[in-house]
Scaffold this motif. Sequence first.
Motif, short mmCIF file in Angstrom:
data_model
loop_
_atom_site.label_atom_id
_atom_site.label_comp_id
_atom_site.label_asym_id
_atom_site.label_seq_id
_atom_site.Cartn_x
_atom_site.Cartn_y
_atom_site.Cartn_z
N VAL A 1 0.69 -1.26 -0.27
CA VAL A 1 0.04 -0.28 0.05
C VAL A 1 0.93 1.32 -0.19
CG1 VAL A 1 -2.03 -1.14 0.98
CG2 VAL A 1 -0.26 -0.22 2.42
N VAL A 2 1.96 1.26 0.28
CA VAL A 2 2.84 2.20 0.42
C VAL A 2 3.43 2.58 -0.80
CG1 VAL A 2 3.29 2.41 3.00
CG2 VAL A 2 5.00 1.12 1.43
N PRO A 3 3.69 3.80 -1.49
CA PRO A 3 4.31 3.98 -2.58
C PRO A 3 5.64 3.45 -3.08
CG PRO A 3 3.07 5.97 -2.00
CD PRO A 3 3.18 5.10 -0.88
N ALA A 4 6.58 3.88 -1.85
CA ALA A 4 7.77 3.33 -1.86
C ALA A 4 8.05 1.90 -2.13
CB ALA A 4 8.50 3.57 -0.71
N GLY A 5 7.08 0.75 -1.67
CA GLY A 5 7.05 -0.48 -1.61
C GLY A 5 6.57 -1.22 -2.87
N SER A 6 5.83 -0.50 -3.69
CA SER A 6 5.20 -0.99 -4.70
C SER A 6 5.70 -0.26 -6.17
CB SER A 6 3.61 -0.87 -5.07
OG SER A 6 3.38 0.55 -4.80
N ALA A 7 6.39 0.89 -6.05
CA ALA A 7 6.94 1.57 -7.06
C ALA A 7 7.84 0.90 -7.92
CB ALA A 7 7.27 3.01 -6.45
N THR A 8 8.62 0.20 -7.30
CA THR A 8 9.98 -0.34 -7.74
C THR A 8 9.63 -2.03 -8.47
OG1 THR A 8 10.84 -1.22 -5.72
CG2 THR A 8 11.51 0.89 -6.83
N LEU A 9 8.34 -2.33 -8.38
CA LEU A 9 8.17 -3.67 -8.62
C LEU A 9 8.02 -3.91 -10.41
CD1 LEU A 9 4.97 -4.90 -6.32
CD2 LEU A 9 7.34 -5.65 -6.32
N THR A 10 8.68 -5.10 -10.82
CA THR A 10 8.75 -5.39 -12.15
C THR A 10 7.43 -5.60 -12.46
OG1 THR A 10 11.01 -5.99 -11.85
CG2 THR A 10 9.69 -6.53 -13.84
N ASN A 11 6.73 -6.47 -11.85
CA ASN A 11 5.35 -7.13 -12.03
C ASN A 11 4.15 -6.53 -11.26
OD1 ASN A 11 6.18 -9.41 -14.33
ND2 ASN A 11 7.53 -9.58 -12.33
N SER A 12 3.03 -6.49 -12.11
CA SER A 12 1.79 -6.00 -11.23
C SER A 12 0.98 -7.24 -10.89
CB SER A 12 1.17 -4.97 -11.93
OG SER A 12 0.76 -5.60 -13.35
N GLY A 13 -0.12 -7.18 -10.34
CA GLY A 13 -1.07 -8.35 -10.08
C GLY A 13 -0.60 -9.29 -9.32
N PRO A 14 -1.12 -10.54 -9.29
CA PRO A 14 -0.85 -11.50 -8.40
C PRO A 14 0.67 -11.99 -8.32
CG PRO A 14 -2.07 -12.58 -10.08
CD PRO A 14 -2.01 -11.09 -10.00
N HIS A 15 1.44 -12.02 -9.33
CA HIS A 15 2.50 -12.09 -9.30
C HIS A 15 3.49 -10.96 -8.88
CE1 HIS A 15 6.02 -14.55 -10.72
NE2 HIS A 15 6.77 -13.66 -10.76
N GLY A 16 3.13 -9.91 -8.96
CA GLY A 16 3.77 -8.68 -8.35
C GLY A 16 3.68 -8.91 -6.58
N PHE A 17 2.56 -9.41 -6.38
CA PHE A 17 2.37 -9.53 -4.88
C PHE A 17 3.24 -10.66 -4.43
CE2 PHE A 17 -0.08 -11.87 -1.44
CZ PHE A 17 0.01 -10.79 -0.37
N SER A 18 3.20 -11.65 -5.36
CA SER A 18 3.91 -12.87 -4.87
C SER A 18 5.44 -12.46 -4.73
CB SER A 18 3.85 -14.04 -6.01
OG SER A 18 2.53 -14.44 -6.01
N GLU A 19 6.07 -11.47 -5.37
CA GLU A 19 7.35 -10.77 -5.23
C GLU A 19 7.56 -10.27 -3.93
OE1 GLU A 19 8.17 -10.26 -10.00
OE2 GLU A 19 7.83 -8.50 -8.79
N ILE A 20 6.55 -9.40 -3.60
CA ILE A 20 6.73 -8.74 -2.40
C ILE A 20 6.37 -9.94 -1.29
CG2 ILE A 20 5.52 -7.39 -0.66
CD1 ILE A 20 4.25 -5.89 -2.94
N LEU A 21 5.65 -10.83 -1.31
CA LEU A 21 5.51 -11.78 -0.11
C LEU A 21 6.69 -12.87 0.01
CD1 LEU A 21 3.59 -13.12 1.98
CD2 LEU A 21 2.62 -14.59 -0.08
N TYR A 22 7.24 -13.04 -0.99
CA TYR A 22 8.53 -13.86 -1.23
C TYR A 22 9.59 -13.18 -0.64
CZ TYR A 22 11.59 -17.57 -2.67
OH TYR A 22 12.45 -18.59 -2.60
N ALA A 23 9.77 -11.62 -0.79
CA ALA A 23 10.85 -11.11 -0.33
C ALA A 23 10.96 -10.99 1.09
CB ALA A 23 10.74 -9.76 -0.91
N TYR A 24 9.67 -10.63 1.89
CA TYR A 24 9.62 -10.58 3.16
C TYR A 24 9.61 -12.02 3.95
CZ TYR A 24 8.95 -5.65 3.19
OH TYR A 24 9.16 -4.44 2.85
N THR A 25 9.08 -12.88 2.90
CA THR A 25 9.39 -14.41 3.68
C THR A 25 10.63 -14.78 3.67
OG1 THR A 25 7.15 -14.98 2.67
CG2 THR A 25 8.69 -16.69 2.89
N SER A 26 11.24 -14.54 2.57
CA SER A 26 12.89 -14.86 2.68
C SER A 26 13.59 -14.18 3.66
CB SER A 26 13.34 -14.56 1.24
OG SER A 26 14.74 -14.94 0.89
N ALA A 27 13.41 -12.82 3.89
CA ALA A 27 14.09 -12.12 4.74
C ALA A 27 13.92 -12.47 6.33
CB ALA A 27 13.84 -10.60 4.62
#
Length: 574
Positions: A448-474
């Motif tokens: 929801v914050v611009p700084a988090g979603s602004a640099t995503l390569t993909n949108s939609g469910p795959h973009g959300f998966s990239e976010i979820l995977y990043a914090y899962t991995s960290a």
Amino acid sequence: MTFNGILQIAIFCIVIIALTRPFGLYMTRVFNGDRTFLSPVFRPVERLFYRLSGVDETVEQSWLTYGVAMLVFSLVSAILLYAIFRFQDVLPLNPQGLSALPPELALNTAISFVTNTNWQFYTGETTMSYFSQMAGLTFHNFVSAAMGVALAMAIIRGFARKSSKTIGNFWVDLVRYTLYVLIPISIVYALFLIWQGVPQTLSANIDATTLEGAKQTLAVGPVASQEAIKMLGTNGGGFFNANSAHPFENPTALTNLLQIVSIFAIGAGLTNVFGRMVGNQRQGWALFGVMGLLFLAGTFVVYPVEAGGNPAIAALGVDQSVGPLQPGGNMEGKEVRFGIANSSLFTVVTTDASCGAVNTMHDSLMPLAGLIPMINIQLGEIIFGGVGSGLYGMLLFAIVAVFIAGLMVGRTPEYIGKKLEAREVKMSILAILILPLSILGFSAIATVVPAGSATLTNSGPHGFSEILYAYTSATGNNGSAFAGLGANMYWQVTMAIAMFVGRFLFIVPMLAVAGSLAAKKSVPLSAGTFPTDNGLFVALLIGVILIVGGLTFFPALALGPVVEHLAMQAGTLF
């Protein structure tokens, strides 16, 4: 799937089973202070370390003192590593003349390697000098792995000891594991990699002329020494940006097999250490059985999904079947020299453990195949896991499972001769809940914050998966990625916090459990004791793990890989 692919997976399983008992016996002797075949070489070095640091190896520590020693060591290590990165441009062994790291990247990377996460927001061959790689990253690959095993020994002693106020000595555990296990294996491992073609040099990059007459710069360096401990210590930080997909890190099928074996070998061996130290090896094999079944379940989801290919491509009339001239299936993001079977196996192994090394790009996996690595990490990487962390995470789940079993039969739960009371259960639940709090909390904010979603390569469910995977991995201290994230300050700072939370806020309640268990008396077995070394307990523990993980993470996973899979299937039908 092919017979050859299944055979390679079977060979891997056989090797791990064969190594478990000898590794377990050797590590048990090391941590008990018994003489080993390496004692004539390393015992004088061990004594020298204690003399220089003022450590009395005969004095043990309470769980609180043990934890403070671990936290202080980690803090000092992080500060020193940060300083190396910030002054990299003036330090030696920098033939490429690389500049110092900016503050936010230096902070993220320092926390990443101190916590055994090894997440990389940088390209290794163009960012890190040889000094930073060896004195900084490789050093922490050793000690962060040793710290994980030391913590596992602490909780093992909690179960094994009776009416004890101590759980060992952190400094002794750290030194012994590094000297007697990691260093000798890593030396042999690195020499093997050199033999297979992995570079080990302090020379600058090499300029080569291609067949077309163009100039190409080949990055080299002290790769083999970094690679050995990267895999053995389940660290995962690659010398090169492409990690174990790079031919200079993982050149042959033989090195690939050795790498995935080394990721699991110590974690598997620690289950045998547990059985030996509590006086019943069947207890260790029960934990091994839980880990093994969950590993096989993940492998035989990823492999057939990837071997089946992409339905969207099949709808275009493209042949994705296996044939004499093509491997078939989904080869996007994979190395031809490894194929689908070894790529799928590597994907499952590296996310079962807190390794993060990859020989294929997880971002290119089919949605359901990409679901498995996320689940593996979200469950706490308890399936053999990182060195040490997998075992102590599994033992916390075992405490919860035995507690639930006790509720069902109306008895005070007992595990390995220890009554599990409110303190142990509360601390176990607290440790387990820390992971979803960080993973889901940071993921929700980033969407929801611009700084988090602004640099995503993909949108939609795959973009959300990239976010979820990043914090899962960290948070899971894994270090692998779905990629697709721009390395801005928001991601570097928040993921540094997530890595810290996932490592240290999990460890503190775990050590409290270890101290509480060590202080308890041993309860003799009775007719009403729930057996924890048979198939029934294995099934119960698997059920608890899957239910807890499913209830916690399924809603988030449904918004990412599950929706992406359904959308892909719908796109091929309409």
